[in-house]
Design a protein around this motif. Structure first.
Motif, PDB file in Angstrom:
ATOM      1  N   ILE A 123      35.606  34.487  37.529  1.00 39.91           N
ATOM      2  CA  ILE A 123      35.937  36.076  37.277  1.00 39.91           C
ATOM      3  C   ILE A 123      34.910  36.680  37.172  1.00 39.91           C
ATOM      4  O   ILE A 123      34.685  37.976  37.522  1.00 39.91           O
ATOM      5  N   TYR A 124      33.439  35.998  36.760  1.00 43.22           N
ATOM      6  CA  TYR A 124      32.146  36.949  36.470  1.00 43.22           C
ATOM      7  C   TYR A 124      31.375  37.152  37.774  1.00 43.22           C
ATOM      8  O   TYR A 124      30.374  37.612  37.617  1.00 43.22           O
TER       9      TYR A 124
ATOM     10  N   SER B 187      39.349  30.915  31.652  1.00 35.93           N
ATOM     11  CA  SER B 187      38.846  29.852  32.142  1.00 35.93           C
ATOM     12  C   SER B 187      39.388  29.566  33.630  1.00 35.93           C
ATOM     13  O   SER B 187      39.101  28.851  34.531  1.00 35.93           O
ATOM     14  N   PHE B 188      40.749  30.360  33.950  1.00 30.59           N
ATOM     15  CA  PHE B 188      41.167  30.325  35.297  1.00 30.59           C
ATOM     16  C   PHE B 188      40.441  30.992  36.355  1.00 30.59           C
ATOM     17  O   PHE B 188      39.813  32.109  35.981  1.00 30.59           O
TER      18      PHE B 188
ATOM     19  N   TRP C 141      48.903  33.171  36.930  1.00 31.22           N
ATOM     20  CA  TRP C 141      49.694  34.231  37.425  1.00 31.22           C
ATOM     21  C   TRP C 141      51.357  33.980  37.106  1.00 31.22           C
ATOM     22  O   TRP C 141      51.996  34.741  36.865  1.00 31.22           O
ATOM     23  N   LEU C 142      51.664  32.731  37.252  1.00 31.86           N
ATOM     24  CA  LEU C 142      53.177  32.064  37.075  1.00 31.86           C
ATOM     25  C   LEU C 142      53.510  32.214  35.613  1.00 31.86           C
ATOM     26  O   LEU C 142      54.693  32.521  35.021  1.00 31.86           O
TER      27      LEU C 142
ATOM     28  N   GLY D  74      45.403  38.647  41.579  1.00 35.13           N
ATOM     29  CA  GLY D  74      44.652  37.591  42.206  1.00 35.13           C
ATOM     30  C   GLY D  74      44.287  36.600  41.666  1.00 35.13           C
ATOM     31  O   GLY D  74      43.024  35.813  42.162  1.00 35.13           O
ATOM     32  N   ARG D  75      44.734  35.923  40.607  1.00 31.24           N
ATOM     33  CA  ARG D  75      44.035  34.681  39.856  1.00 31.24           C
ATOM     34  C   ARG D  75      44.862  33.385  40.466  1.00 31.24           C
ATOM     35  O   ARG D  75      45.856  33.431  41.243  1.00 31.24           O
ATOM     36  N   ASP D  76      44.234  32.378  39.903  1.00 27.45           N
ATOM     37  CA  ASP D  76      45.105  30.937  39.972  1.00 27.45           C
ATOM     38  C   ASP D  76      46.408  31.123  39.821  1.00 27.45           C
ATOM     39  O   ASP D  76      46.844  31.847  38.863  1.00 27.45           O
TER      40      ASP D  76
END
Length: 668
Positions: free
Chosen positions: A370-371, A361-362, A395-396, A389-391
């Motif tokens: 992402i799609y 969902s991020f 990533w954190l 490269g995500r929200d």
């Protein structure tokens, strides 16, 4: 005030249980002449109620389980997180959840001490007979209004209609029966808001002790926005069903005392608007005046690197310096009041696995799902690819093998997920695990010996509440809602252009992984969905999910279509993590074999923790029944308030689709 702070140390907010910490004198041993006559007595009485009432954010359900991962594990048994399949939650197994003989949430245990206080103190207060600092006295009375509101909100969520009691009553059968009449849920919600208005009027901006370990005015504003948003959206999405007063199937209509029911606002649509506008007003009071904590968007990996305030906000020993934190619970090593949350975050979250749906969902950092072609999504062959490269919030907080979890000699690093262990202490239920609540200090790496704080209320929720209430009320976003959304996204490390996200959202691709796509079995529009997505991501693992999907009526689709929780992509390159030099693997599958420890690749590439053993009650997926939106009232309460043991004579009526007979599941 030191002794009152020590009382507060024993507040439970979902990390550990300290139910026995106070050897309290029975209320019957106090009399108005002896007690509650001066400021310090009021302070002591109200703070002593904290352990019973502010137990956890998850007061929504008497069937919720307390996790060693504390509040960060309370999204289990939703589309966000799952727990060991051997102990499934019966709310997702129609027929297994039944009307109980006794127990349940129909009780007044924590309402009584609130009413006792207010009933005794208010006349003295109005007569000027309570000695001490006037502002502090006002504050402690405001605290009690807040605490009563908090108890009542827990009842509203799980039971809906409920008796409104403003004073104590004698322990006499006739009296107790007469006060068992259920008020319509919207009137209960209005009563809660009234109590919170009193709390707002009386409480100080900063608690009398000068810290954030006691309630303050902003806490009351925030909580008011939560309650109002909850009821406004509940009425909107359950409109016309048995779950809303005044509807043809509402069970309350059969009671004489509800014969003249009408909405105070005139009709249900006006009532919905009343609550949504109240939510906006209260949320604005917080969001306009409390800044979000800074996110450096870096994960500290050595003791010499700069720490990240946003990460530390969830795991610091002292949370008083974080602007966003409105109330936090302090632990104390010296007093032996500790917990296990960082220890759980350093491992597999004590067997509570984060779902593929939560992870997917991020957004990407560029704001694209992402799609979407060209989003830059690296895929999910490895956890490192999932994070790339995500929200920044994903990533954190999503752990990746090889990362440092604890600064020690040598540093303790994240292992490959132990997905095949039957020991819940070691198990990574889905392959995905979080570090939210984690602390890099070696001293916090011991079970039951951690003493980091726990956030109870934080201002980011007000930002989210305002956005949602505004859109639900007006079907657009005003300037404040836009400002709040951009602030949340910017802090989260996502392109603040939310319209780009909306324009690129395909609900058919979101639906398989997010219950929030739906309300009443129908897809919502892309803007509302993305507001819900933002809430899901910002409040991940903070015990809001089950509350949200119920008020949105986002579980209807599970009545006909089972939902399968999935984890990471086990049957891709990551399966090689578990093959030793001789080509052996500990992974066993097949379903018929009691020794199976992972799902069969024939079921899909992604680990399905609930489909490891075919005898599991949830092997065929999560299912739902409309009755499960509320809890059943146990049989004993009907019997105790009836005439000649005829439960039909009780003033209490059962919740929709639940029988009054004990040990039976929902009807229809």
């Amino acid at each position: 005030m030191k002794k009152y702070i020590i009382y507060l140390v024993c507040i439970i907010v979902g990390i550990i249980s300290c139910d026995d910490f106070l050897d309290k004198e029975p209320l019957s041993e106090f009399t108005p002449e002896q007690y509650l006559n001066e400021e310090t007595q009021l302070a002591a009485y109200t703070i002593a109620r904290y352990p019973d009432i502010l137990l956890t954010h998850t007061t929504y359900s008497s069937i919720s389980k307390v996790s060693g991962y504390g509040i960060f594990g309370q999204d289990m048994n939703t589309d966000n997180m799952t727990v060991v399949a051997a102990k499934p939650d019966t709310r997702f197994i129609p027929g297994q959840w039944r009307t109980a003989e006794s127990g349940g949430s129909w009780n007044f245990e924590f309402i009584y001490p609130c009413n006792y206080f207010l009933q005794d103190v208010l006349p003295k207060w109005r007569a000027g007979k309570i000695t001490g600092n006037a502002e502090n006295i006002n504050h402690y009375i405001g605290e009690m209004y807040f605490l009563r509101a908090y108890v009542y909100f827990s009842k509203l969520q799980v039971l809906g209609d409920f008796p409104i009691l403003k004073r104590t009553y004698p322990d006499e059968q006739e009296v107790l029966t007469s006060i068992s009449q259920r008020y319509p849920r919207n009137e209960v919600a209005r009563f809660i808001l009234s109590d919170l208005d009193s709390a707002i009027l009386l409480m100080k901006n900063v608690s009398p002790d000068g810290g954030k370990n006691r309630l303050s005015k902003n806490c009351a504003y925030l909580f008011k926005s939560r309650v109002a948003l909850y009821e406004g959206t509940w009425l909107k999405y359950f409109k016309g069903t048995a779950f809303v007063p005044g509807s043809p199937d509402w069970p309350g209509k059969n009671k004489v005392y509800n014969a003249n029911f009408s909405f105070p606002s005139g009709n249900i649509d006006a009532e919905i608007n009343f609550f949504l506008e109240a939510a906006m007003q209260a949320a604005k009071a917080v969001a306009d005046n409390v800044e979000l904590v800074k996110n450096t968007q870096q994960l500290q990996q050595s003791s010499t690197e700069q720490s990240n305030p946003y990460f530390n906000m969830f795991s610091d020993v002292d949370m008083s310096g974080y602007s966003e934190v409105l109330l936090w619970r302090q632990y104390d090593k010296g007093l032996g009041i500790m917990h296990s949350v960082p220890w759980c975050a350093q491992g597999g979250n004590l067997g509570i696995g984060t779902s593929r749906g939560m992870v997917e969902s991020f957004l990407m950092a560029n704001g694209l799902p992402i799609y979407v072609s060209g989003s830059g999504y690296a895929g999910d062959d490895y956890i490192s690819d999932v994070r790339s490269g995500r929200d920044n919030r994903l990533w954190l907080f999503l752990k990746d093998p090889g990362q440092v979890n604890v600064f020690s000699t040598p540093n303790i690093k994240e292992p490959y997920p132990v997905i095949y262990s039957n020991n819940v202490i070691d198990a990574y239920q889905t392959g995905y695990a979080l570090r939210k609540g984690g602390n890099f200090n070696e001293e916090q790496n011991k079970r039951d010996q951690c003493y980091t704080g726990c956030v109870v209320f934080r201002a980011a929720e007000a930002y989210l509440n305002y956005m949602e209430a505004c859109y639900e009320r007006y079907e657009n976003l005003d300037a404040d809602a836009q400002k709040h959304w951009k602030a949340i996204r910017t802090r989260g490390g996502v392109d603040p252009d939310y319209q780009k996200t909306i324009n690129n959202t395909d609900l058919s691709k979101e639906a398989p992984n997010d219950w929030g796509v739906y309300s009443g079995g129908n897809m919502v529009d892309a803007t509302l969905y993305n507001i819900r997505r933002e809430r899901r991501c910002e409040l991940m693992a903070e015990a809001f999910r089950y509350m949200d999907v119920r008020r949105w009526r986002s579980l209807d689709q599970l009545i006909s279509t089972p939902y399968h929780i999935e984890g990471f992509k086990l049957w891709g390159p990551m399966q090689n993590w578990y093959i030793d030099e001789e080509g052996n693997t500990p992974l066993i599958y097949g379903g018929d074999n009691s020794k199976s420890n992972v799902s069969d690749p024939a079921l899909g590439l992604y680990l399905r923790p609930n489909q490891v053993i075919k005898t599991s009650l949830i092997y065929n997926g999560y299912r739902w029944h409309m009755a499960h939106y509320l809890e059943p009232i146990d049989f004993e309460n009907f019997l105790n308030t009836s005439t000649d043991n005829d439960v039909s004579t009780s003033p209490i009526y059962q919740n929709p689709y639940w029988p009054t007979a004990a040990n039976q599941g929902p009807v229809n």
